[in-house]
Design a protein around this motif. Structure first.
Motif, PDB file in Angstrom:
ATOM      1  N   ALA A  98      76.821  -9.052  -2.170  1.00 13.19           N
ATOM      2  CA  ALA A  98      76.788 -10.514  -2.097  1.00 13.19           C
ATOM      3  C   ALA A  98      77.224 -11.130  -3.418  1.00 13.19           C
ATOM      4  O   ALA A  98      77.969 -12.116  -3.438  1.00 13.19           O
ATOM      5  N   ALA A  99      76.783 -10.540  -4.520  1.00  9.11           N
ATOM      6  CA  ALA A  99      77.148 -11.067  -5.836  1.00  9.11           C
ATOM      7  C   ALA A  99      78.651 -10.934  -6.081  1.00  9.11           C
ATOM      8  O   ALA A  99      79.289 -11.851  -6.597  1.00  9.11           O
ATOM      9  N   VAL A 100      79.229  -9.813  -5.678  1.00  4.66           N
ATOM     10  CA  VAL A 100      80.646  -9.568  -5.926  1.00  4.66           C
ATOM     11  C   VAL A 100      81.535 -10.292  -4.912  1.00  4.66           C
ATOM     12  O   VAL A 100      82.490 -10.965  -5.279  1.00  4.66           O
ATOM     13  N   LEU A 101      81.201 -10.148  -3.631  1.00  5.85           N
ATOM     14  CA  LEU A 101      82.079 -10.688  -2.593  1.00  5.85           C
ATOM     15  C   LEU A 101      81.876 -12.176  -2.344  1.00  5.85           C
ATOM     16  O   LEU A 101      82.840 -12.907  -2.137  1.00  5.85           O
ATOM     17  N   ASP A 102      80.633 -12.603  -2.320  1.00  6.10           N
ATOM     18  CA  ASP A 102      80.341 -14.008  -2.024  1.00  6.10           C
ATOM     19  C   ASP A 102      80.204 -14.856  -3.279  1.00  6.10           C
ATOM     20  O   ASP A 102      80.097 -16.068  -3.193  1.00  6.10           O
ATOM     21  N   LYS A 103      80.155 -14.200  -4.413  1.00  9.44           N
ATOM     22  CA  LYS A 103      79.935 -14.899  -5.686  1.00  9.44           C
ATOM     23  C   LYS A 103      78.639 -15.702  -5.664  1.00  9.44           C
ATOM     24  O   LYS A 103      78.521 -16.742  -6.277  1.00  9.44           O
ATOM     25  N   SER A 104      77.670 -15.199  -4.871  1.00 11.22           N
ATOM     26  CA  SER A 104      76.391 -15.898  -4.775  1.00 11.22           C
ATOM     27  C   SER A 104      75.247 -14.880  -4.812  1.00 11.22           C
ATOM     28  O   SER A 104      74.739 -14.483  -3.778  1.00 11.22           O
ATOM     29  N   PRO A 105      74.878 -14.469  -6.015  1.00 10.27           N
ATOM     30  CA  PRO A 105      73.794 -13.487  -6.104  1.00 10.27           C
ATOM     31  C   PRO A 105      72.480 -14.053  -5.576  1.00 10.27           C
ATOM     32  O   PRO A 105      72.169 -15.224  -5.765  1.00 10.27           O
ATOM     33  N   VAL A 106      71.754 -13.199  -4.872  1.00  8.72           N
ATOM     34  CA  VAL A 106      70.445 -13.555  -4.343  1.00  8.72           C
ATOM     35  C   VAL A 106      69.468 -12.488  -4.838  1.00  8.72           C
ATOM     36  O   VAL A 106      69.781 -11.296  -4.780  1.00  8.72           O
ATOM     37  N   GLN A 107      68.326 -12.905  -5.321  1.00  8.68           N
ATOM     38  CA  GLN A 107      67.337 -11.940  -5.791  1.00  8.68           C
ATOM     39  C   GLN A 107      66.938 -11.014  -4.649  1.00  8.68           C
ATOM     40  O   GLN A 107      66.817 -11.432  -3.497  1.00  8.68           O
ATOM     41  N   LEU A 108      66.699  -9.747  -5.007  1.00  3.74           N
ATOM     42  CA  LEU A 108      66.317  -8.761  -4.008  1.00  3.74           C
ATOM     43  C   LEU A 108      65.050  -9.188  -3.265  1.00  3.74           C
ATOM     44  O   LEU A 108      64.975  -9.065  -2.037  1.00  3.74           O
ATOM     45  N   LYS A 109      64.074  -9.720  -3.982  1.00  6.86           N
ATOM     46  CA  LYS A 109      62.826 -10.146  -3.335  1.00  6.86           C
ATOM     47  C   LYS A 109      63.099 -11.188  -2.252  1.00  6.86           C
ATOM     48  O   LYS A 109      62.537 -11.128  -1.161  1.00  6.86           O
ATOM     49  N   LYS A 110      63.991 -12.121  -2.547  1.00 12.53           N
ATOM     50  CA  LYS A 110      64.323 -13.151  -1.553  1.00 12.53           C
ATOM     51  C   LYS A 110      65.063 -12.524  -0.371  1.00 12.53           C
ATOM     52  O   LYS A 110      64.813 -12.872   0.776  1.00 12.53           O
ATOM     53  N   ARG A 111      65.962 -11.605  -0.638  1.00 13.75           N
ATOM     54  CA  ARG A 111      66.717 -10.942   0.431  1.00 13.75           C
ATOM     55  C   ARG A 111      65.785 -10.124   1.322  1.00 13.75           C
ATOM     56  O   ARG A 111      65.962 -10.058   2.526  1.00 13.75           O
ATOM     57  N   LEU A 112      64.762  -9.500   0.720  1.00 14.91           N
ATOM     58  CA  LEU A 112      63.805  -8.721   1.506  1.00 14.91           C
ATOM     59  C   LEU A 112      62.938  -9.629   2.372  1.00 14.91           C
ATOM     60  O   LEU A 112      62.513  -9.236   3.462  1.00 14.91           O
ATOM     61  N   GLY A 113      62.658 -10.819   1.890  1.00 15.94           N
ATOM     62  CA  GLY A 113      61.942 -11.815   2.672  1.00 15.94           C
ATOM     63  C   GLY A 113      60.559 -11.401   3.131  1.00 15.94           C
ATOM     64  O   GLY A 113      59.880 -10.596   2.499  1.00 15.94           O
ATOM     65  N   ILE A 114      60.173 -11.933   4.269  1.00 12.62           N
ATOM     66  CA  ILE A 114      58.863 -11.693   4.869  1.00 12.62           C
ATOM     67  C   ILE A 114      59.083 -11.070   6.252  1.00 12.62           C
ATOM     68  O   ILE A 114      59.913 -11.528   7.025  1.00 12.62           O
ATOM     69  N   ILE A 115      58.333 -10.037   6.530  1.00 14.62           N
ATOM     70  CA  ILE A 115      58.378  -9.386   7.842  1.00 14.62           C
ATOM     71  C   ILE A 115      57.200  -9.914   8.640  1.00 14.62           C
ATOM     72  O   ILE A 115      56.030  -9.723   8.287  1.00 14.62           O
ATOM     73  N   LEU A 116      57.526 -10.603   9.722  1.00 17.85           N
ATOM     74  CA  LEU A 116      56.485 -11.198  10.555  1.00 17.85           C
ATOM     75  C   LEU A 116      55.833 -10.145  11.460  1.00 17.85           C
ATOM     76  O   LEU A 116      56.473  -9.165  11.821  1.00 17.85           O
ATOM     77  N   PRO A 117      54.589 -10.373  11.844  1.00 14.80           N
ATOM     78  CA  PRO A 117      53.924  -9.434  12.753  1.00 14.80           C
ATOM     79  C   PRO A 117      54.508  -9.525  14.161  1.00 14.80           C
ATOM     80  O   PRO A 117      55.204 -10.496  14.482  1.00 14.80           O
ATOM     81  N   PRO A 118      54.225  -8.556  14.987  1.00 13.77           N
ATOM     82  CA  PRO A 118      54.717  -8.597  16.367  1.00 13.77           C
ATOM     83  C   PRO A 118      54.294  -9.885  17.062  1.00 13.77           C
ATOM     84  O   PRO A 118      53.166 -10.345  16.920  1.00 13.77           O
ATOM     85  N   GLY A 119      55.219 -10.486  17.780  1.00 12.06           N
ATOM     86  CA  GLY A 119      54.929 -11.695  18.540  1.00 12.06           C
ATOM     87  C   GLY A 119      54.997 -12.986  17.757  1.00 12.06           C
ATOM     88  O   GLY A 119      54.952 -14.060  18.341  1.00 12.06           O
ATOM     89  N   ALA A 120      55.104 -12.910  16.444  1.00 10.67           N
ATOM     90  CA  ALA A 120      55.159 -14.125  15.624  1.00 10.67           C
ATOM     91  C   ALA A 120      56.562 -14.703  15.660  1.00 10.67           C
ATOM     92  O   ALA A 120      57.548 -14.007  15.784  1.00 10.67           O
ATOM     93  N   THR A 121      56.636 -16.024  15.547  1.00  6.41           N
ATOM     94  CA  THR A 121      57.916 -16.706  15.463  1.00  6.41           C
ATOM     95  C   THR A 121      57.868 -17.695  14.317  1.00  6.41           C
ATOM     96  O   THR A 121      56.804 -18.176  13.936  1.00  6.41           O
ATOM     97  N   GLY A 122      59.032 -17.981  13.764  1.00  7.73           N
ATOM     98  CA  GLY A 122      59.099 -18.967  12.691  1.00  7.73           C
ATOM     99  C   GLY A 122      58.637 -18.405  11.351  1.00  7.73           C
ATOM    100  O   GLY A 122      58.473 -17.209  11.176  1.00  7.73           O
ATOM    101  N   ALA A 123      58.435 -19.293  10.411  1.00  7.42           N
ATOM    102  CA  ALA A 123      58.030 -18.907   9.061  1.00  7.42           C
ATOM    103  C   ALA A 123      56.544 -18.553   9.032  1.00  7.42           C
ATOM    104  O   ALA A 123      55.763 -19.138   9.771  1.00  7.42           O
ATOM    105  N   PRO A 124      56.166 -17.597   8.170  1.00 13.08           N
ATOM    106  CA  PRO A 124      54.754 -17.217   8.060  1.00 13.08           C
ATOM    107  C   PRO A 124      53.918 -18.305   7.413  1.00 13.08           C
ATOM    108  O   PRO A 124      54.402 -19.134   6.708  1.00 13.08           O
TER     109      PRO A 124
END
Length: 124
Positions: A98-124
């Protein structure tokens, strides 16, 4: 995997697919990218899709917790060392690409994000 390749070929409409064609570079890339797209559409998160690509979608789903988890925590709890290492490499490389091709680096933590539990929708 032969069964997965056949399934993906059918799902993406790959005409004239034969099992021995997986060694053809173009066919292999088409199947691989097609499969990644399918698991990303099913699971909706790049960490889950990476785990599913390596170990199968049912396992990636099963490894979620009953509460929202940081992506890094989810990755560290993957019980298969091969899959855990694979997901770490894929996600780290996605930051570099992303940093090389898109010229838009994103922190790894942000890219990893949040994994929602089964059945959950939307933001935690």
């Amino acid at each position: 995997m032969p069964r997965t390749a056949k399934f993906v070929a059918h799902k993406i409409g790959l005409r004239n697919y034969r099992a021995n064609s997986v060694t053809d570079v173009e066919t292999n890339v088409t199947l691989g990218t097609g499969y990644l797209k399918l698991v990303m559409e099913q699971l909706g998160h790049p960490v889950l899709a990476s785990a599913a690509y390596n170990a199968g979608p049912s396992r990636a789903r099963r490894w979620r917790d009953d509460k929202a988890l940081e992506g890094a925590v989810y990755v560290e709890t993957i019980p298969f060392p091969e899959t855990r290492d694979y997901v770490k490499k894929v996600m780290a490389n996605s930051v570099f690409y992303a940093a090389v091709l898109d010229k838009s680096p994103v922190q790894l933590k942000k890219r990893l994000g949040i994994i929602l539990p089964p059945g959950a929708t939307g933001a935690p």
